[in-house]
Design an enzyme around this catalytic site. Sequence first.
Site, mmCIF file in Angstrom:
data_model
loop_
_atom_site.group_PDB
_atom_site.id
_atom_site.type_symbol
_atom_site.label_atom_id
_atom_site.label_comp_id
_atom_site.label_asym_id
_atom_site.label_seq_id
_atom_site.Cartn_x
_atom_site.Cartn_y
_atom_site.Cartn_z
ATOM 1 N N LYS A 185 3.322 -10.332 -0.173
ATOM 2 C CA LYS A 185 2.733 -9.700 1.019
ATOM 3 C C LYS A 185 1.751 -8.636 0.526
ATOM 4 O O LYS A 185 2.152 -7.543 0.120
ATOM 5 C CB LYS A 185 3.848 -9.066 1.851
ATOM 6 N N THR A 242 7.890 4.285 1.636
ATOM 7 C CA THR A 242 8.010 2.848 1.900
ATOM 8 C C THR A 242 8.974 2.221 0.894
ATOM 9 O O THR A 242 9.759 1.335 1.251
ATOM 10 C CB THR A 242 6.614 2.185 1.862
ATOM 11 N N GLY A 243 8.953 2.708 -0.341
ATOM 12 C CA GLY A 243 9.903 2.216 -1.348
ATOM 13 C C GLY A 243 11.348 2.431 -0.911
ATOM 14 O O GLY A 243 12.196 1.551 -1.066
ATOM 15 N N GLU A 260 7.953 0.676 -8.091
ATOM 16 C CA GLU A 260 6.918 1.422 -8.808
ATOM 17 C C GLU A 260 6.237 2.299 -7.778
ATOM 18 O O GLU A 260 5.467 1.818 -6.956
ATOM 19 C CB GLU A 260 5.963 0.428 -9.474
ATOM 20 N N CYS A 294 -1.676 4.849 -9.199
ATOM 21 C CA CYS A 294 -0.332 5.435 -9.291
ATOM 22 C C CYS A 294 -0.204 6.285 -10.542
ATOM 23 O O CYS A 294 0.457 7.312 -10.534
ATOM 24 C CB CYS A 294 0.726 4.343 -9.270
ATOM 25 N N GLU A 393 1.624 13.586 -4.524
ATOM 26 C CA GLU A 393 0.573 12.636 -4.877
ATOM 27 C C GLU A 393 -0.552 12.737 -3.845
ATOM 28 O O GLU A 393 -0.310 12.601 -2.646
ATOM 29 C CB GLU A 393 1.178 11.228 -4.870
HETATM 30 P P1 NAI Z 1 2.510 1.919 1.599
HETATM 31 O O1 NAI Z 1 3.448 2.151 0.468
HETATM 32 O O2 NAI Z 1 3.090 2.059 2.957
HETATM 33 O O3 NAI Z 1 1.899 0.427 1.473
HETATM 34 C C1 NAI Z 1 2.070 -0.413 0.363
HETATM 35 C C2 NAI Z 1 2.525 -1.787 0.817
HETATM 36 O O4 NAI Z 1 3.764 -1.689 1.499
HETATM 37 C C3 NAI Z 1 1.578 -2.502 1.767
HETATM 38 O O5 NAI Z 1 1.559 -3.883 1.454
HETATM 39 C C4 NAI Z 1 2.237 -2.280 3.118
HETATM 40 O O6 NAI Z 1 1.894 -3.275 4.048
HETATM 41 C C5 NAI Z 1 3.692 -2.384 2.734
HETATM 42 N N1 NAI Z 1 4.622 -1.749 3.680
HETATM 43 C C6 NAI Z 1 4.421 -0.648 4.459
HETATM 44 N N2 NAI Z 1 5.527 -0.363 5.199
HETATM 45 C C7 NAI Z 1 6.451 -1.300 4.868
HETATM 46 C C8 NAI Z 1 7.797 -1.540 5.261
HETATM 47 N N3 NAI Z 1 8.432 -0.768 6.150
HETATM 48 N N4 NAI Z 1 8.464 -2.581 4.712
HETATM 49 C C9 NAI Z 1 7.864 -3.367 3.800
HETATM 50 N N5 NAI Z 1 6.591 -3.204 3.392
HETATM 51 C C10 NAI Z 1 5.892 -2.180 3.913
HETATM 52 O O7 NAI Z 1 1.285 2.866 1.368
HETATM 53 P P2 NAI Z 1 0.124 3.353 2.393
HETATM 54 O O8 NAI Z 1 0.733 3.812 3.653
HETATM 55 O O9 NAI Z 1 -0.912 2.335 2.468
HETATM 56 O O10 NAI Z 1 -0.473 4.618 1.585
HETATM 57 C C11 NAI Z 1 0.073 5.917 1.770
HETATM 58 C C12 NAI Z 1 0.254 6.634 0.463
HETATM 59 O O11 NAI Z 1 1.076 5.864 -0.408
HETATM 60 C C13 NAI Z 1 -0.997 6.875 -0.342
HETATM 61 O O12 NAI Z 1 -1.658 8.009 0.078
HETATM 62 C C14 NAI Z 1 -0.450 7.009 -1.752
HETATM 63 O O13 NAI Z 1 -0.021 8.335 -1.989
HETATM 64 C C15 NAI Z 1 0.739 6.101 -1.760
HETATM 65 N N6 NAI Z 1 0.438 4.815 -2.426
HETATM 66 C C16 NAI Z 1 0.809 4.676 -3.727
HETATM 67 C C17 NAI Z 1 0.508 3.526 -4.423
HETATM 68 C C18 NAI Z 1 0.883 3.378 -5.845
HETATM 69 O O14 NAI Z 1 0.340 2.552 -6.548
HETATM 70 N N7 NAI Z 1 1.818 4.154 -6.327
HETATM 71 C C19 NAI Z 1 -0.241 2.426 -3.803
HETATM 72 C C20 NAI Z 1 -0.542 2.653 -2.398
HETATM 73 C C21 NAI Z 1 -0.224 3.821 -1.765
#
Ligand code: NAI
Length: 491
Positions: A185, A242-243, A260, A294, A393
Amino acid sequence: MDVHLSTTVAEGVAFRQLIGGKAVDAGSGARIDVVSPSTGQVFASIPASDAADVDNAVKAARTAFDSGPWPKMPAVERGRLLTRLCQLVEKNGSELAALESRDTGKPLRQGRADVVATMRYYEFYGAAADKIHGTTIPFLDGYTALTLREPHGVVAGIIPWNYPLQILARVAGAALAMGNTLVVKPAEDASLTTIRMAELALEAGFPEGVFNVITGYGRDAGAALSAHPLVDYVTFTGSTGTGTAIQQAAAQNNRGVTMELGGKSPQIVFADADIEKAAPVLVNAVIQNGGQTCSAGSRILIERRIYDDLAAMLATRFSALVAGPHDADLDLGALINSKQQARVTAMVSQAEAAGAQILARGTVHKDAPSGGFYFAPALFGGVDPASALAQEEVFGPVLALFPFDGEEEAIRLANGTDYGLVAGIWTKDGGRQHRVAKRVRAGQVFVNAYGAGGGIELPFGGFKRSGHGREKGFEALYDMSATKTVVFHHE
Ligand code: NAI
Ligand code: MG
């Protein structure tokens, strides 16, 4: 490569997801607009899937794992398919780079670098597929005991928007090498290259149902996927919150997870370091991908004696940074969406209100489209180590400097956040290199270097809130498989 392609690629395309080898829409017909971060304009669309679509994708992966040709395929053949996929990434490299760059706003140069890293993942795991094996164990007289490394089964991969091609490759390379089937996804903000990779996997000859892609919002498709009882293992890269939600969903089924979850990675610069060499690396570690990495090196701890000199060097470099459209290929592109732009802007304003000083600011190119999600990079000094800017972050091009006195204080500051993903140490003193590397709590430590991404053969993952499990390198093959012990009794 054709630069023109980057602004026309995928124009007006209604993308479809791939389930069981077929390109399909969401059952409801719902769609999500695909926005170019460089312009703020819609240029394509993807399916907005719900739990019923997810169920179809998981069942396709389940069937492919339980009864397709895949489970009988020798490891060497799985490896060859991954190698073939690497070749197809190379063949389609300029289209993939353009697609990634347009979809995420990252400079085309970064899109190309992502394609190179993606090839390396499939190359590495293609070659590794038949080189991981079990052990024999000395056991009781009359017995032979051995271990097999077996796939988990159906692996769900939830991918973020910052490096879709690379993070997909890191998940798919290891999962498929070990014989799992996949439901991926991608993020609603950057799904296009994942869809394209699933098409290329079919072209490479992966059997139907082995590599499925479901697109949609995290709260719908992502939540349904992580909670699905027929999923055997979940791997996620993204935000800490979300993790937590994904781990709770997987816990309902007692499934294993790899998490991660980002970081607040420090680079420690001691007074004896070669700061001329360090400066460009320090800047790039937080500027790469607009800071949306990240493993971004977002804190620099500087021994007080050289603080003013290094701060001045970094300020000169920050002032020269320019953000602009992906195809202009400047230092930075746009941020992923307006929400991220607002978040970074708010964190910078809060830091200023809390008394931190902006030492230098880059610019947004004067011709950058006004609807794009741009943010001028900011370099901060005088940051309170307990403040949000020091602890949270930002996920944007924002760097915070902190002075320290002596090794103990450096280590205390380095370890003084809830995260522990990557760290950099800059010193010529060999004893100090080893001492500090051992005491810093981070999954990767670089000495007189820094790597945000890259190094496919290097195991990667977090301590503390940065997550658990390891990706990349051989270690990922252990995460993507389980040990089975077999005991023979032979009188
Ligand atoms: P997110 O962690 O919510 O999104 C990442 C993935 O998780 C996307 O595919 C999203 O559709 C999915 N997702 C979201 N809610 C979910 C749920 N309840 N169950 C299963 N999957 C779900 O990140 P978002 O909201 O796009 O970005 C917010 C913050 O997250 C950023 O400002 C950043 O700080 C952090 N982030 C960190 C990343 C990393 O590589 N460590 C990558 C992306 C965001
Ligand atoms: Mg997009």
